[in-house]
Write an enzyme that holds these catalytic residues in place. Structure first.
Site, PDB file in Angstrom:
ATOM      1  N   HIS A 243      47.169  16.706  37.970  1.00 55.69           N
ATOM      2  CA  HIS A 243      47.373  15.425  37.746  1.00 55.69           C
ATOM      3  C   HIS A 243      48.981  15.118  37.691  1.00 55.69           C
ATOM      4  O   HIS A 243      49.627  14.472  38.545  1.00 55.69           O
ATOM      5  CB  HIS A 243      46.806  14.897  36.552  1.00 55.69           C
ATOM      6  CG  HIS A 243      45.357  14.907  36.475  1.00 55.69           C
ATOM      7  ND1 HIS A 243      44.409  14.549  37.284  1.00 55.69           N
ATOM      8  CD2 HIS A 243      44.387  15.901  35.599  1.00 55.69           C
ATOM      9  CE1 HIS A 243      43.216  14.846  37.182  1.00 55.69           C
ATOM     10  NE2 HIS A 243      43.216  15.738  36.075  1.00 55.69           N
TER      11      HIS A 243
HETATM   12  O1  RIB Z   1      43.154  11.925  33.424  1.00 56.87           O
HETATM   13  C1  RIB Z   1      44.307  12.887  33.541  1.00 56.87           C
HETATM   14  C2  RIB Z   1      45.519  12.508  32.531  1.00 56.87           C
HETATM   15  O2  RIB Z   1      44.892  12.646  31.125  1.00 56.87           O
HETATM   16  C3  RIB Z   1      46.510  13.850  32.614  1.00 56.87           C
HETATM   17  O3  RIB Z   1      47.653  13.202  32.318  1.00 56.87           O
HETATM   18  C4  RIB Z   1      46.212  14.619  31.560  1.00 56.87           C
HETATM   19  O4  RIB Z   1      47.132  15.569  30.900  1.00 56.87           O
HETATM   20  C5  RIB Z   1      45.584  13.736  30.549  1.00 56.87           C
HETATM   21  O5  RIB Z   1      46.522  13.358  29.874  1.00 56.87           O
END
Ligand code: RIB
Ligand code: CA
Length: 313
Positions: A243
């Site tokens: 992500h």
């Molecule tokens: O949904 C994914 C996000 O939430 C990413 O940034 C992960 O590290 C959590 O913070």
């Protein structure tokens, strides 16, 4: 072109860690001024410890790390140990940090730094709940016009949510903060689940990290080995979704991504859809566009960039 000055606001988190490593491995593109930590994946004491672990893994014990808000603006903290493990950085066995946290509160650092800088010369890169950023804007509205751009990981439209059926974790944890940020008027680039769920650490990609045979390469392989369980089980994914590194990769090569400049609003009233990013992808409303919402990624190009840059550490 001089490197872009950024503040990374983060809740490490294995994927945050990879995003930070990629940024620190790319000094010709990115000048990381500091890491500001927020409660999210795990509580603040762990996110601010993990941020320093990552700095030392990158050989950057000099990088300023600040602790910020330990709970959302108006809701109890929700964490994600079920995804990231008890420490928030499960997978590799990394030493506790020796570098100290900076004394100043992260929100004060954000305010002071933006006030002191020429206008539009600093980009904010939130990788976690938006509590620090929104708190800074509430306490010092004058800094809003000083921000060059916000490039954040959060939200989802076609992908729905990952913590509720409709909400992505970063936005869900602090929807009020997200609402403040998305209404700030600052240019925003959004890396939603629609994109990050296409950035999967398949086995060949994980093998490429391990084959770097460096402490950083092996640690990233171990982090993503651990981090993939949740998504593999839930989505049948081919590997861990990276992500947060999508934010850093965008700063280095925006052409890896495609999206639309559209209106994105945050659900802050209904518990059923709390934290949903209501993205007007098809422009069916007359609500003014306020964000570039990404929809696709050149995943092979992304992983080639990431692996090349990690090899530098
Ligand atoms: O949904 C994914 C996000 O939430 C990413 O940034 C992960 O590290 C959590 O913070
Ligand atoms: Ca994160």
């Amino acid at each position: 072109m001089p490197p872009r000055k950024i503040i990374i606001d983060t809740d490490p988190g294995q994927d945050d860690a990879v995003a930070i490593l990629l940024a620190l491995a790319s000094p010709e593109d990115i000048d990381v001024l500091a890491l500001t930590c927020v409660a999210g994946n795990v509580p603040l004491d762990l996110t601010s410890k993990n941020a320093r672990i990552v700095c030392e893994l990158a050989g950057r014990p000099d990088l300023p790390v600040y602790a910020g808000c330990d709970c959302p603006l108006g809701r109890p903290l929700v964490t994600a140990e079920h995804v990231h493990g008890k420490t928030g950085l499960d997978g590799p066995d990394l030493p506790d940090p020796t570098m100290e946290l900076c004394k100043e509160h992260a929100v004060d650092y954000i305010i002071d730094t933006l006030r002191a800088a020429p206008a539009k010369t600093i980009t904010l890169c939130p990788l976690g709940p938006l509590t620090n950023i929104a708190t800074a804007f509430q306490r010092a509205p004058d800094i809003v016009e000083k921000v060059q751009e916000i490039v954040l990981m959060g939200g989802g439209y076609f992908e729905g949510g990952n913590i509720t059926p409709t909400a992505e974790f970063n936005i869900y944890v602090d929807p009020q903060a997200a609402d403040i940020v998305f209404k700030s008027g600052i240019p925003i680039v959004v890396m939603p689940l629609d994109v990050t769920h296409k950035a999967l650490v398949t086995k060949p990609r994980n093998d490429a990290f391990r084959a770097l045979a460096t402490p950083a390469g092996i640690a990233v392989a171990q982090m993503t080995d651990f981090f993939e369980r949740f998504d593999k089980e839930k989505y049948g994914s081919a590997g861990a979704p990276l992500h947060d590194p999508c934010v850093t990769a965008y700063l280095i090569n925006p052409d890896l991504f495609t999206g639309r400049h559209i209106n994105v609003e945050i659900e802050t009233q209904s518990e059923l859809t709390m934290g949903m990013t209501v993205a007007d992808w098809w422009r069916v409303t007359d609500r003014a566009p306020n964000a570039t919402f990404m929809g696709d990624i050149d995943a092979d190009g992304f992983f080639a960039l990431l692996t090349d840059r990690l090899a530098r550490l």
